[in-house]
Design a protein around this motif. Structure first.
Motif, PDB file in Angstrom:
ATOM      1  N   GLY A 152       0.802  -1.218   0.000  1.00  0.00           N
ATOM      2  CA  GLY A 152       0.000   0.000   0.000  1.00  0.00           C
ATOM      3  C   GLY A 152       0.833   1.265   0.000  1.00  0.00           C
ATOM      4  N   LYS A 153       2.141   1.121   0.237  1.00  0.00           N
ATOM      5  CA  LYS A 153       3.016   2.293   0.312  1.00  0.00           C
ATOM      6  C   LYS A 153       3.975   2.409  -0.872  1.00  0.00           C
ATOM      7  CE  LYS A 153       3.002   2.433   5.386  1.00  0.00           C
ATOM      8  NZ  LYS A 153       2.486   3.791   5.561  1.00  0.00           N
ATOM      9  N   ARG A 154       4.198   1.297  -1.573  1.00  0.00           N
ATOM     10  CA  ARG A 154       5.067   1.333  -2.749  1.00  0.00           C
ATOM     11  C   ARG A 154       4.738   0.153  -3.643  1.00  0.00           C
ATOM     12  NH1 ARG A 154       8.721  -2.639  -2.892  1.00  0.00           N
ATOM     13  NH2 ARG A 154       9.569  -3.533  -0.960  1.00  0.00           N
ATOM     14  N   ALA A 155       5.157   0.233  -4.898  1.00  0.00           N
ATOM     15  CA  ALA A 155       4.901  -0.841  -5.850  1.00  0.00           C
ATOM     16  C   ALA A 155       5.864  -2.007  -5.609  1.00  0.00           C
ATOM     17  CB  ALA A 155       5.049  -0.333  -7.276  1.00  0.00           C
ATOM     18  N   THR A 156       5.383  -3.211  -5.839  1.00  0.00           N
ATOM     19  CA  THR A 156       6.257  -4.377  -5.844  1.00  0.00           C
ATOM     20  C   THR A 156       7.202  -4.269  -7.025  1.00  0.00           C
ATOM     21  OG1 THR A 156       4.465  -5.699  -4.902  1.00  0.00           O
ATOM     22  CG2 THR A 156       6.288  -6.895  -5.889  1.00  0.00           C
ATOM     23  N   ASP A 157       8.482  -4.610  -6.821  1.00  0.00           N
ATOM     24  CA  ASP A 157       9.445  -4.502  -7.923  1.00  0.00           C
ATOM     25  C   ASP A 157      10.326  -5.743  -7.982  1.00  0.00           C
ATOM     26  OD1 ASP A 157      11.378  -4.187  -5.903  1.00  0.00           O
ATOM     27  OD2 ASP A 157      11.275  -2.000  -6.010  1.00  0.00           O
ATOM     28  N   ALA A 158      11.266  -5.726  -8.925  1.00  0.00           N
ATOM     29  CA  ALA A 158      12.110  -6.898  -9.158  1.00  0.00           C
ATOM     30  C   ALA A 158      12.942  -7.250  -7.930  1.00  0.00           C
ATOM     31  CB  ALA A 158      13.014  -6.651 -10.359  1.00  0.00           C
ATOM     32  N   GLN A 159      13.328  -6.247  -7.130  1.00  0.00           N
ATOM     33  CA  GLN A 159      14.140  -6.513  -5.942  1.00  0.00           C
ATOM     34  C   GLN A 159      13.399  -7.382  -4.936  1.00  0.00           C
ATOM     35  OE1 GLN A 159      17.453  -5.621  -5.556  1.00  0.00           O
ATOM     36  NE2 GLN A 159      17.303  -6.993  -3.785  1.00  0.00           N
ATOM     37  N   ASP A 160      12.066  -7.251  -4.903  1.00  0.00           N
ATOM     38  CA  ASP A 160      11.281  -8.053  -3.968  1.00  0.00           C
ATOM     39  C   ASP A 160      11.333  -9.541  -4.291  1.00  0.00           C
ATOM     40  OD1 ASP A 160      10.164  -5.980  -2.242  1.00  0.00           O
ATOM     41  OD2 ASP A 160       9.073  -5.319  -4.023  1.00  0.00           O
ATOM     42  N   LEU A 161      11.580  -9.884  -5.557  1.00  0.00           N
ATOM     43  CA  LEU A 161      11.693 -11.298  -5.920  1.00  0.00           C
ATOM     44  C   LEU A 161      12.820 -11.965  -5.148  1.00  0.00           C
ATOM     45  CD1 LEU A 161      11.206 -11.057  -9.789  1.00  0.00           C
ATOM     46  CD2 LEU A 161       9.528 -11.801  -8.082  1.00  0.00           C
ATOM     47  N   GLU A 162      13.861 -11.207  -4.835  1.00  0.00           N
ATOM     48  CA  GLU A 162      14.967 -11.714  -4.032  1.00  0.00           C
ATOM     49  C   GLU A 162      14.753 -11.446  -2.547  1.00  0.00           C
ATOM     50  OE1 GLU A 162      19.725 -10.773  -3.317  1.00  0.00           O
ATOM     51  OE2 GLU A 162      18.782 -10.244  -5.216  1.00  0.00           O
ATOM     52  N   ASP A 163      14.323 -10.229  -2.221  1.00  0.00           N
ATOM     53  CA  ASP A 163      14.215  -9.831  -0.817  1.00  0.00           C
ATOM     54  C   ASP A 163      13.174 -10.635  -0.052  1.00  0.00           C
ATOM     55  OD1 ASP A 163      16.167  -7.928  -1.159  1.00  0.00           O
ATOM     56  OD2 ASP A 163      14.783  -6.224  -1.279  1.00  0.00           O
ATOM     57  N   TYR A 164      12.081 -11.024  -0.723  1.00  0.00           N
ATOM     58  CA  TYR A 164      10.962 -11.660  -0.036  1.00  0.00           C
ATOM     59  C   TYR A 164      11.048 -13.195  -0.124  1.00  0.00           C
ATOM     60  CZ  TYR A 164       6.245 -11.667   1.994  1.00  0.00           C
ATOM     61  OH  TYR A 164       5.152 -11.830   2.823  1.00  0.00           O
ATOM     62  N   GLN A 165      12.291 -13.708  -0.184  1.00  0.00           N
ATOM     63  CA  GLN A 165      12.522 -15.138  -0.248  1.00  0.00           C
ATOM     64  C   GLN A 165      13.687 -15.442   0.697  1.00  0.00           C
ATOM     65  OE1 GLN A 165      10.356 -17.581  -1.468  1.00  0.00           O
ATOM     66  NE2 GLN A 165      10.632 -16.913  -3.582  1.00  0.00           N
ATOM     67  N   THR A 166      13.541 -16.462   1.525  1.00  0.00           N
ATOM     68  CA  THR A 166      14.626 -16.800   2.440  1.00  0.00           C
ATOM     69  C   THR A 166      15.694 -17.627   1.724  1.00  0.00           C
ATOM     70  OG1 THR A 166      13.853 -18.966   3.226  1.00  0.00           O
ATOM     71  CG2 THR A 166      12.845 -16.999   4.228  1.00  0.00           C
ATOM     72  N   MET A 167      16.875 -17.715   2.336  1.00  0.00           N
ATOM     73  CA  MET A 167      17.948 -18.519   1.756  1.00  0.00           C
ATOM     74  C   MET A 167      17.637 -20.014   1.838  1.00  0.00           C
ATOM     75  SD  MET A 167      21.007 -18.415   4.658  1.00  0.00           S
ATOM     76  CE  MET A 167      21.895 -19.776   3.889  1.00  0.00           C
ATOM     77  N   PHE A 168      16.619 -20.398   2.616  1.00  0.00           N
ATOM     78  CA  PHE A 168      16.252 -21.804   2.778  1.00  0.00           C
ATOM     79  C   PHE A 168      15.125 -22.220   1.835  1.00  0.00           C
ATOM     80  CE2 PHE A 168      17.457 -19.756   6.761  1.00  0.00           C
ATOM     81  CZ  PHE A 168      18.598 -20.470   7.083  1.00  0.00           C
ATOM     82  N   ALA A 169      14.568 -21.280   1.071  1.00  0.00           N
ATOM     83  CA  ALA A 169      13.377 -21.545   0.259  1.00  0.00           C
ATOM     84  C   ALA A 169      13.642 -22.655  -0.756  1.00  0.00           C
ATOM     85  CB  ALA A 169      12.949 -20.262  -0.442  1.00  0.00           C
ATOM     86  N   ARG A 170      12.810 -23.689  -0.684  1.00  0.00           N
ATOM     87  CA  ARG A 170      13.011 -24.861  -1.533  1.00  0.00           C
ATOM     88  C   ARG A 170      11.699 -25.445  -2.043  1.00  0.00           C
ATOM     89  NH1 ARG A 170      16.102 -29.458   1.539  1.00  0.00           N
ATOM     90  NH2 ARG A 170      14.022 -29.721   2.478  1.00  0.00           N
ATOM     91  N   GLU A 171      10.670 -25.458  -1.195  1.00  0.00           N
ATOM     92  CA  GLU A 171       9.413 -26.116  -1.525  1.00  0.00           C
ATOM     93  C   GLU A 171       8.367 -25.076  -1.928  1.00  0.00           C
ATOM     94  OE1 GLU A 171       8.948 -29.358  -1.556  1.00  0.00           O
ATOM     95  OE2 GLU A 171      10.896 -29.950  -0.713  1.00  0.00           O
ATOM     96  N   ASP A 172       7.985 -25.041  -3.203  1.00  0.00           N
ATOM     97  CA  ASP A 172       6.993 -24.074  -3.687  1.00  0.00           C
ATOM     98  C   ASP A 172       5.656 -24.241  -2.977  1.00  0.00           C
ATOM     99  OD1 ASP A 172       8.589 -22.790  -5.514  1.00  0.00           O
ATOM    100  OD2 ASP A 172       7.968 -24.008  -7.221  1.00  0.00           O
ATOM    101  N   GLY A 173       5.041 -23.110  -2.602  1.00  0.00           N
ATOM    102  CA  GLY A 173       3.686 -23.223  -2.065  1.00  0.00           C
ATOM    103  C   GLY A 173       3.243 -22.125  -1.137  1.00  0.00           C
TER     104      GLY A 173
END
Length: 342
Positions: A152-173
């Motif tokens: 609500g305060k800013r647009a989602t951008d390409a950086q969020d594709l990396e920032d909003y994922q943990t280094m452990f992310a493995r199982e889609d869902g």
């Protein structure tokens, strides 16, 4: 319990719109069962834990679960929040009054879905067309589902594709990140290894329902949405052995905590699990699996604020949040962290 017991005022400027860089540079408030609060950093975690302790991470991976489409001339927004089967997802719908069961929504990029039915909670079952995996369709038409207090305060951008994922992310869902683990880096993991702190992973596909506000004035009237999770038998065995040897089980994030507690019996033994959980933890709950929690700062009157209050005591957590606000800790998904050790 009264929902307003978990309310507090948060200055808008303390809502983090971007994560700390590097990730492990975030601040961390250490809250023990009694005594003074300690200002620390996430990078201090190796000295704050003990040899033999186990950190438990959620390895779910966030999918681009937000879709914008049309049903005729009507704009329809959809946020997927739980998989039903290979082609069907349960979804929260924006502009739901313009959508009826049996109608098709076109999301662009050749992606479309039929609204099969409307459920009692107001969400819809969407059945995606075609034979491509739904994950492939989402990569084409979806976007990262940032929480509304960020989107609500800013647009989602390409950086969020990396920032909003943990280094452990493995199982889609997942349709929301297990944000406590966003703070971890390979450098920090190496330091934890050197300190003798073990690690385990489980999977809980975080649904948007976890973060919905509690409706009504009393917690008894709130129904949690279920989420799917799994703890492997070998993981459960190692966790039980670590605890038997005197190590503490520290959940990294409320999602890990909720699945651990769902899988643990009255005897305190963690069992393998593969299925749904809708556990709702409020003050008075007796914890069986975890000895501590690393977690970000949560929304007022949320189920997660109730969970941390159950772990530490409501008055203790309200005092900790007052302290965090007075000392300019950054809140919510991209914000700072806390280490809760009852």
């Amino acid at each position: 319990m009264r929902v307003d017991l978990f309310d507090f005022d948060l200055p808008q400027e303390l809502i983090a719109l971007r994560p700390a860089r590097p990730r492990d540079a975030a601040r961390m408030l250490v809250v023990r069962g009694e005594g003074l609060f300690e200002d620390a950093g996430v990078s201090d975690l190796p000295r704050l834990l003990r040899r033999g302790d186990v950190l438990v991470f959620n390895d779910t991976r966030v999918i681009p679960a937000q879709l914008e489409g049309r049903r005729g001339e009507a704009k329809i927004g959809a946020t997927l929040h739980k998989r039903i089967d290979l082609r069907r997802w349960q979804a929260f719908i924006r502009n739901a009054k313009r959508l009826r069961p049996g109608e098709t929504v076109e999301f662009g990029g050749g992606v479309s879905a039929t609204a099969e039915e409307r459920l009692a909670d107001g969400s819809f079952v969407l059945a995606f067309h075609g034979e491509e995996p739904v994950e492939v369709l989402l990569e084409r038409a979806g976007r990262m589902p940032l929480p509304p207090y960020i989107a609500g305060k800013r647009a989602t951008d390409a950086q969020d594709l990396e920032d909003y994922q943990t280094m452990f992310a493995r199982e889609d869902g997942a349709v929301a990140a297990p944000t406590a683990a966003l703070h971890f880096t390979p450098r920090l993991m190496d330091a934890l290894d050197a300190a003798g702190v073990a690690r385990e992973t489980l999977t809980l596909h975080v649904g948007a329902g976890t973060f919905l506000p509690v409706k009504g004035d009393d917690t008894d009237h709130h129904a949690m949405h279920s989420e799917w999770g799994r703890i492997e038998s070998e993981t459960a065995r190692r966790l039980n052995a670590a605890r038997e040897a005197g190590g503490r089980i520290i959940a990294v994030g409320t999602t890990s905590l909720r699945l651990l507690e769902s899988a643990t019996g009255e005897d305190g033994l963690i069992q393998p699990i593969a299925g749904d959980t809708d556990i709702f933890i409020t003050p008075g709950y007796r914890f069986r699996a975890v000895d501590g929690l690393m977690t970000n700062f949560h929304l007022p009157k949320s189920t997660l604020m109730m969970l941390v209050s159950a772990l530490m005591g409501r008055e203790r957590m309200m005092a900790a949040y007052d302290y965090a606000i007075a000392n300019d800790y950054r809140f919510y998904s991209y914000g700072d962290s806390s280490l809760l050790l009852p």
